[in-house]
Design a protein around this motif. Structure first.
Motif, PDB file in Angstrom:
ATOM      1  N   VAL A 120       5.644  -6.971  -8.350  1.00 21.47           N
ATOM      2  CA  VAL A 120       5.587  -6.131  -7.143  1.00 21.47           C
ATOM      3  C   VAL A 120       4.439  -5.123  -7.215  1.00 21.47           C
ATOM      4  CG1 VAL A 120       6.848  -4.520  -5.675  1.00 21.47           C
ATOM      5  CG2 VAL A 120       8.087  -6.365  -6.814  1.00 21.47           C
ATOM      6  N   ALA A 121       4.381  -4.359  -8.306  1.00 21.55           N
ATOM      7  CA  ALA A 121       3.453  -3.231  -8.383  1.00 21.55           C
ATOM      8  C   ALA A 121       1.986  -3.655  -8.357  1.00 21.55           C
ATOM      9  CB  ALA A 121       3.732  -2.400  -9.640  1.00 21.55           C
ATOM     10  N   VAL A 122       1.671  -4.822  -8.891  1.00 22.84           N
ATOM     11  CA  VAL A 122       0.275  -5.274  -8.881  1.00 22.84           C
ATOM     12  C   VAL A 122      -0.216  -5.460  -7.450  1.00 22.84           C
ATOM     13  CG1 VAL A 122      -1.293  -7.148  -9.508  1.00 22.84           C
ATOM     14  CG2 VAL A 122       0.388  -6.331 -11.168  1.00 22.84           C
ATOM     15  N   ASP A 123       0.622  -6.044  -6.590  1.00 26.20           N
ATOM     16  CA  ASP A 123       0.246  -6.219  -5.179  1.00 26.20           C
ATOM     17  C   ASP A 123       0.069  -4.870  -4.492  1.00 26.20           C
ATOM     18  OD1 ASP A 123       0.282  -8.936  -5.406  1.00 26.20           O
ATOM     19  OD2 ASP A 123       2.259  -9.210  -4.506  1.00 26.20           O
ATOM     20  N   ILE A 124       0.991  -3.943  -4.776  1.00 24.08           N
ATOM     21  CA  ILE A 124       0.899  -2.617  -4.165  1.00 24.08           C
ATOM     22  C   ILE A 124      -0.370  -1.907  -4.637  1.00 24.08           C
ATOM     23  CG2 ILE A 124       1.989  -0.340  -3.986  1.00 24.08           C
ATOM     24  CD1 ILE A 124       4.695  -1.738  -4.275  1.00 24.08           C
ATOM     25  N   THR A 125      -0.683  -2.044  -5.926  1.00 26.06           N
ATOM     26  CA  THR A 125      -1.894  -1.426  -6.473  1.00 26.06           C
ATOM     27  C   THR A 125      -3.137  -1.966  -5.777  1.00 26.06           C
ATOM     28  OG1 THR A 125      -0.868  -1.087  -8.641  1.00 26.06           O
ATOM     29  CG2 THR A 125      -3.269  -1.113  -8.561  1.00 26.06           C
ATOM     30  N   ALA A 126      -3.190  -3.273  -5.569  1.00 23.44           N
ATOM     31  CA  ALA A 126      -4.348  -3.878  -4.901  1.00 23.44           C
ATOM     32  C   ALA A 126      -4.483  -3.356  -3.476  1.00 23.44           C
ATOM     33  CB  ALA A 126      -4.212  -5.400  -4.897  1.00 23.44           C
ATOM     34  N   TRP A 184       0.996   6.972  -2.301  1.00 24.00           N
ATOM     35  CA  TRP A 184       1.489   5.843  -3.099  1.00 24.00           C
ATOM     36  C   TRP A 184       2.951   5.556  -2.757  1.00 24.00           C
ATOM     37  CZ3 TRP A 184       0.042   2.004  -6.349  1.00 24.00           C
ATOM     38  CH2 TRP A 184       1.060   1.401  -7.111  1.00 24.00           C
ATOM     39  N   LEU A 185       3.776   6.600  -2.700  1.00 23.17           N
ATOM     40  CA  LEU A 185       5.195   6.417  -2.376  1.00 23.17           C
ATOM     41  C   LEU A 185       5.357   5.828  -0.978  1.00 23.17           C
ATOM     42  CD1 LEU A 185       6.673   9.733  -3.826  1.00 23.17           C
ATOM     43  CD2 LEU A 185       6.757   7.456  -4.851  1.00 23.17           C
ATOM     44  N   ASP A 186       4.551   6.286  -0.034  1.00 21.52           N
ATOM     45  CA  ASP A 186       4.618   5.751   1.327  1.00 21.52           C
ATOM     46  C   ASP A 186       4.277   4.261   1.343  1.00 21.52           C
ATOM     47  OD1 ASP A 186       5.378   8.147   2.438  1.00 21.52           O
ATOM     48  OD2 ASP A 186       3.349   8.718   3.042  1.00 21.52           O
ATOM     49  N   MET A 187       3.254   3.875   0.571  1.00 19.76           N
ATOM     50  CA  MET A 187       2.864   2.470   0.559  1.00 19.76           C
ATOM     51  C   MET A 187       3.941   1.606  -0.082  1.00 19.76           C
ATOM     52  SD  MET A 187      -0.742   0.728  -0.508  1.00 19.76           S
ATOM     53  CE  MET A 187      -1.463   1.414   0.990  1.00 19.76           C
ATOM     54  N   CYS A 188       4.603   2.136  -1.139  1.00 21.15           N
ATOM     55  CA  CYS A 188       5.710   1.400  -1.755  1.00 21.15           C
ATOM     56  C   CYS A 188       6.835   1.169  -0.747  1.00 21.15           C
ATOM     57  CB  CYS A 188       6.251   2.173  -2.958  1.00 21.15           C
ATOM     58  SG  CYS A 188       5.176   2.159  -4.411  1.00 21.15           S
ATOM     59  N   ARG A 189       7.146   2.181   0.019  1.00 13.68           N
ATOM     60  CA  ARG A 189       8.233   2.061   1.014  1.00 13.68           C
ATOM     61  C   ARG A 189       7.880   1.056   2.098  1.00 13.68           C
ATOM     62  NH1 ARG A 189       8.005   7.920   0.488  1.00 13.68           N
ATOM     63  NH2 ARG A 189       9.700   8.628  -0.849  1.00 13.68           N
ATOM     64  N   GLU A 190       6.607   0.939   2.414  1.00 16.49           N
ATOM     65  CA  GLU A 190       6.169   0.014   3.460  1.00 16.49           C
ATOM     66  C   GLU A 190       6.053  -1.413   2.965  1.00 16.49           C
ATOM     67  OE1 GLU A 190       2.467   1.648   4.654  1.00 16.49           O
ATOM     68  OE2 GLU A 190       3.343   3.438   5.571  1.00 16.49           O
ATOM     69  N   TYR A 191       6.038  -1.613   1.626  1.00 13.25           N
ATOM     70  CA  TYR A 191       5.775  -2.927   1.045  1.00 13.25           C
ATOM     71  C   TYR A 191       6.888  -3.901   1.393  1.00 13.25           C
ATOM     72  CZ  TYR A 191       4.948  -6.512  -2.483  1.00 13.25           C
ATOM     73  OH  TYR A 191       4.738  -7.699  -3.139  1.00 13.25           O
TER      74      TYR A 191
END
Length: 292
Positions: A105-111, A285-292
């Protein structure tokens, strides 16, 4: 003001490295300058922040109590400087993630994050829940993404998203053709599982609590891919997050197994130190995680 930001930097670097020489190297200072800055800070207030054990500096009770405030103050100062230079620029972000989240999960969010914020630099560290939580407590990480349930007075733990574990086996395993697994099947099987201390193992133990003492746990491994490979070769059956298994199910390399009556649902969580300053980078970062 009777202290400087440089003195705080030395204090925090020494707390992190437990050695004044390594702290000086971290800050690109001479050892004597770093030692003098720490000494001046302590003498200014007639305090001692560390216990000296040979060349090792170990935070004492006062040092541990003041560290979160110093961390927060210094981070706000850095954020203010960044604001003066360029109000929308995001610098380095230190993120910790447990193995399932980190690998799937986190690798996609990081990209996505770095694509949206080109100035950002994300340092992603992958470990189990116990390790990630300790690094957040030590301020070595800005934010943690974990699978395991956790309670600590200094950590703010909040739900992120739902997840579910899945029992699975190889296509050639005797249980592969079973419509559902009985309690007898679960007890007779040889299991290949994540290690104790991981969020995945915590969720598995909770779902199988009544059978745990009698389960035949053949292997405990720290890496998801190693478990999948061991199961694929027929060494036993496993139980991991569906997130990590979907591609193997789609290709037919592994087979999902049903165990009615077992609740394998769980949550992923955000963890932050309660006294952590929430910079613009952390918030985005937290906002992007929630949107993922």
């Amino acid at each position: 003001m009777h202290y400087t930001l440089r003195q705080l930097e030395v204090f925090l670097a020494a707390a992190h490295t437990e050695n004044i020489t390594r702290a000086a190297e971290l800050l690109s200072m001479s050892q004597s300058a770093a030692s003098s800055a720490l000494k001046d800070l302590e003498q200014q207030f007639s305090i001692q922040l560390f216990d000296r054990v040979g060349k090792r500096l170990q935070l004492n009770e006062l040092g541990r109590a003041l560290r979160p405030q110093a961390e927060s103050l210094l981070e706000q100062a850095i954020a203010l400087e960044q604001g003066f230079r360029q109000h929308d620029k995001i610098g380095e972000l230190k993120v910790g993630a447990t193995l399932t989240i980190g690998n799937y999960v986190a690798v996609d969010i990081t990209a996505r994050f770095m694509s949206q914020y080109p100035s950002a630099r994300v340092n992603l560290h992958v470990a189990n829940t116990a390790r990630i939580s300790q690094q957040v407590l030590n301020f070595d990480l800005d934010v943690g993404l974990i699978e395991g349930e956790l309670q600590h007075p200094d950590l703010n733990v909040s739900r992120w998203r739902e997840d579910e574990l899945q029992i699975f086996c190889s296509p050639s395993h005797p249980l592969a053709k079973r419509d559902k697994l009985s309690q007898k099947d679960l007890l007779a099987a040889e299991w290949i599982l994540r290690e104790s201390g991981s969020g995945t193992r915590q969720a598995f133990d909770r779902a199988m609590y009544d059978l745990l003492p009698d389960l035949d746990i053949r292997l405990e491994l720290q890496h998801t891919e190693a478990i999948k490979r061991a199961v694929e070769t027929g060494l036993g059956i496993g139980c991991l997050s569906r997130v990590s298994l979907q591609s193997a199910f789609d290709s037919g390399r592994l087979i999902p197994l049903r165990a009615p009556g077992r609740d394998f649902r769980r949550y992923f969580y955000f963890i932050l130190h309660r006294q952590k300053y929430l910079s613009e980078g952390i918030l985005r970062w937290l906002d992007m995680c929630r949107e993922y």
